[in-house]
Every structure is written in structure tokens, then in C-alpha cells.
Design an enzyme around this catalytic site. Structure first.
Site, short mmCIF file in Angstrom:
data_model
loop_
_atom_site.label_atom_id
_atom_site.label_comp_id
_atom_site.label_asym_id
_atom_site.label_seq_id
_atom_site.Cartn_x
_atom_site.Cartn_y
_atom_site.Cartn_z
N ASP A 243 0.86 -1.18 0.00
CA ASP A 243 0.00 0.00 0.00
C ASP A 243 0.90 1.24 0.00
O ASP A 243 1.82 1.34 0.82
CB ASP A 243 -0.86 -0.05 1.27
CG ASP A 243 -2.04 0.90 1.25
OD1 ASP A 243 -2.40 1.38 0.16
OD2 ASP A 243 -2.61 1.14 2.33
N ASP B 82 2.76 5.05 -5.43
CA ASP B 82 2.01 6.28 -5.27
C ASP B 82 2.88 7.49 -5.60
O ASP B 82 3.62 7.98 -4.77
CB ASP B 82 1.47 6.38 -3.84
CG ASP B 82 0.68 7.66 -3.61
OD1 ASP B 82 0.52 8.45 -4.58
OD2 ASP B 82 0.23 7.87 -2.48
N GLY C 74 -9.10 5.12 1.45
CA GLY C 74 -9.79 5.95 2.46
C GLY C 74 -11.26 5.67 2.50
O GLY C 74 -12.08 6.58 2.63
N ALA C 75 -11.64 4.39 2.41
CA ALA C 75 -13.04 4.04 2.22
C ALA C 75 -13.65 3.34 3.44
O ALA C 75 -14.57 2.55 3.31
CB ALA C 75 -13.20 3.19 0.96
N GLY D 44 -7.89 7.88 7.24
CA GLY D 44 -8.07 8.13 8.67
C GLY D 44 -9.52 7.99 9.11
O GLY D 44 -10.39 7.59 8.35
N GLU E 88 -1.65 5.96 -8.89
CA GLU E 88 -2.62 6.89 -8.30
C GLU E 88 -2.56 8.25 -8.99
O GLU E 88 -1.48 8.78 -9.26
CB GLU E 88 -2.38 7.08 -6.79
CG GLU E 88 -3.32 8.15 -6.20
CD GLU E 88 -3.52 8.09 -4.69
OE1 GLU E 88 -3.02 7.15 -4.04
OE2 GLU E 88 -4.19 9.00 -4.16
N ASN F 277 -10.26 -0.21 -0.23
CA ASN F 277 -9.31 -0.35 0.87
C ASN F 277 -9.99 -0.09 2.21
O ASN F 277 -10.70 0.90 2.37
CB ASN F 277 -8.17 0.66 0.73
CG ASN F 277 -7.26 0.36 -0.44
OD1 ASN F 277 -7.48 -0.59 -1.18
ND2 ASN F 277 -6.22 1.17 -0.60
N ILE F 278 -9.73 -0.97 3.16
CA ILE F 278 -10.31 -0.81 4.49
C ILE F 278 -9.23 -1.00 5.55
O ILE F 278 -8.67 -2.08 5.69
CB ILE F 278 -11.47 -1.81 4.70
CG1 ILE F 278 -12.61 -1.48 3.72
CG2 ILE F 278 -11.99 -1.75 6.13
CD1 ILE F 278 -13.44 -2.66 3.35
N ASP F 279 -8.94 0.08 6.24
CA ASP F 279 -7.92 0.04 7.29
C ASP F 279 -8.49 0.58 8.60
O ASP F 279 -8.56 -0.13 9.60
CB ASP F 279 -6.70 0.87 6.84
CG ASP F 279 -5.51 0.71 7.77
OD1 ASP F 279 -5.62 -0.03 8.77
OD2 ASP F 279 -4.47 1.33 7.50
ZN ZN Z 1 -4.44 4.95 0.75
#
Ligand code: ZN
Length: 326
Positions: free
Chosen positions: A96, A118, A229-230, A193, A148, A271-273
Site C-alpha cells: 500500500d 504512489d 480511504g473508504a 483516517g 494513483e 481499501n479498508i484500514d
Molecule cells: Zn491509501
């Protein structure tokens, strides 16, 4: 490193086939970030139980945290764990926000099957040059690459930005054509975030810019798009964290309905963080508050892991639509 590890030898796949099926089936592949064993176990268990393909995702700093030498062995073990559970779900290992050719190369040579490079903070031409360099090295080894365009606001490990810049649809064809990237992360109003929007009481989060996404889809038909950021930032987990001594006032995320809509479009990877971090933190805080005598890490990490498994199954089934698609 003298002997490069091939991702195939770890039992991994690249993202090509996953994205093709996700595009045709109108769902999105989940990319769950992890840093430790409990998170990895939860991702595998949740995806095996919901029969979902999965991208295991680590940032450069997560790789450092887990240890770059240990990490590929952890992932090889995670694949073995899935197979032991009689599951054939496809599993990819993805870097990532790779920020240099050197890091991308190191990851490819240690068994990663997919790389994000990125260059979105660089001028357009420099972004193209850097991405193309990584694509050439990666493609020779069967590794897929995510580029990106556009900048997301928020903080994610080493990546942070005060302001977001939406992706300019007029740049995407040239970028993809010149770099050969396999997928593209775009900025349409998501952010990194747990504090994605500053809202007044009662105010709803603004809609994602589906108009930009639709323009890009028209310019690049059938091309896989990625949303960073989802996370949705579950109000229940935020409330729990605050109830048990935390301080996460005004944390707010992307509504699940908008992610469901995106998953049906050209968005093939979500993406899930933050959502996973919040789930674990909520459970650990609760355990510490309710059982102050507890000092066995298996107890509090175990309950955090259970919560993460439920979250992952819920995402796969009810948001991304990837459940049952392995
Ligand atoms: Zn990201």
C-alpha cells in the site's frame, strides 16, 4: 537479497483475474490492511467464512513493524491456514502506498504479488516516470501494479495531506497509456483516517463525486479503479471507544450505501484500514475497562480478533458484494 522469493511460491496470486471477475460481477475486492498476526488471522478467517477473494495489504511502515523478513512467512502461513480450512479463496499480497522504486523492488523480490506505487504527490510527468519504472520491473515478474492520480486528504502511516485534489479525468488515459499500470486509485472525496469530514451536528457526509468516477469509466471502459480511504467509521465502535476512556469525537466515514454504489461500478478494489483499527481498539478498551484484572494478551487480542472477523464478514456480504465470489 540474493534469492528473490516468487509470490507463486507463497501460494499467492496477482490481482488480474480478481479484478476481471469483480468488474464482470459488479462487486469489489476487499483490501484489508494488517500489521500483526491477529489481524491477519481475522482477515483470513472472515474471508474464508464468507468465501471472498482477498487482498492482504501492508504499507511500508506496516512492513517495517511486522519485520520485512518475517512478513512473507506470515503470509505464506496465512495461505496455508486458508487451505487447511478447505478454502480455495484467491489471496494477493499488496504493498500500500509504495513511495519509491527501491521499496517496490524489495517487496516484489520478497514475494508481494501486487504493488501500489504512489507518485500522486509528484508532478504529472514524474508520476508517470516513477510508475512506469515500477510497472516494467513488476510485469517481468507477473506482479500487478496500482498507480494513483489525485490526492486524498488525511493521514495514513507515512502518507499525509492537508487537502485533497480530485482526480482530473482528462489525465487518466495518458497516465494509464504511458505507464501500463493495471489499476488506478482515484480521489473522488474519500480520505484517509477516521475523521473524514468536519460535520456540524446532524449534518450528513457529502456524497462522493460519482460524476468524476463516471467520466473516468467512460474514458477507460473496463479498467479497474481503486478507492482508498473508504472506511465507514462505525458509530458503534466510536461510541464504545469514547465510552471506555478514548477520545475520538467527531470521527466520521463514508456511508456504506455510497460504497455499495461504487462497488457496482468500475471500482474493483476498496481499501479498508481504519474500520479494522477502530473495531480492535473498541474491544480492547472495553475489556480493559470491564476486566481490569485481565493481563493475558490472548484475552483482549482474542476479543478484538473476533470483532474484526465479524466486521470483515459484514463488509464482504453487505458492502463490497465479494462474499460467495471466490
Ligand atoms: Zn491509501
Amino acid at each position: 537479497m540474493n534469492n528473490p522469493t516468487r509470490y507463486e511460491d507463497l501460494g499467492l496470486v496477482n490481482t488480474k483475474e480478481m479484478f476481471k471477475k469483480a468488474m464482470e460481477g459488479e462487486y469489489a475486492i476487499p483490501a484489508y490492511n494488517f500489521n500483526n498476526m491477529e489481524q491477519l488471522q481475522a482477515i483470513i478467517t472472515g474471508c474464508v467464512q464468507s468465501d471472498s477473494p482477498v487482498i492482504l495489504q501492508v504499507s511500508g511502515s506496516a512492513r517495517k513493524y511486522a519485520d520485512p523478513v518475517l512478513l512473507p512467512h506470515l503470509v505464506e502461513g496465512a495461505v496455508a491456514m486458508a487451505r487447511h480450512l478447505d478454502s480455495t479463496i484467491p489471496i494477493a499480497l499488496h504493498l500500500d502506498h509504495g513511495n519509491s522504486f527501491e521499496l517496490a523492488k524489495e517487496c516484489i523480490d520478497s514475494g508481494f504479488s501486487s504493488i501500489m506505487i504512489d507518485g500522486s504527490h509528484h508532478p504529472f510527468e514524474d508520476n508517470i516516470r516513477l510508475t512506469k519504472e515500477v510497472v516494467e520491473y513488476a510485469h517481468e515478474r507477473g506482479v500487478t501494479v496500482e498507480g494513483e492520480l489525485g490526492v486524498l486528504a488525511g493521514v495514513e502511516d507515512e502518507v499525509s495531506s492537508e487537502e485533497s485534489h480530485y482526480t482530473r479525468p482528462e489525465e487518466v488515459e495518458e497516465f494509464v497509456g504511458k505507464t501500463g499500470a493495471d489499476s488506478l486509485a482515484i480521489s473522488i472525496g474519500t480520505s484517509h483516517g477516521a475523521h473524514k469530514f468536519k460535520l456540524k451536528p446532524g449534518e450528513q457526509p457529502p456524497s462522493l463525486r460519482f460524476d468524476i468516477l463516471e467520466k473516468i469509466e467512460r474514458l477507460l471502459p473496463g479498467y479497474p479503479i481503486v478507492l482508498h480511504g473508504a472506511s465507514s467509521v462505525s458509530p458503534e465502535h466510536v461510541a464504545m471507544i469514547n465510552q471506555y476512556g478514548g477520545n475520538l469525537e467527531s470521527a466520521v466515514g463514508i456511508p456504506a450505501e455510497q460504497l455499495r454504489r461504487a462497488a457496482k461500478s468500475a471500482v474493483c478494489k476498496i481499501n479498508i484500514d481504519s474500520d479494522g483499527r477502530l473495531a480492535m481498539t473498541a474491544m480492547i478498551r472495553k475489556m480493559f475497562a470491564e476486566k481490569p484484572e485481565e493481563f493475558d494478551p490472548r484475552k483482549y487480542l482474542g476479543s478484538a480478533r473476533e470483532e474484526l472477523i465479524s466486521l470483515i464478514k459484514d463488509k464482504n456480504m453487505n458492502v463490497l458484494g465479494s462474499a460467495g465470489k471466490a
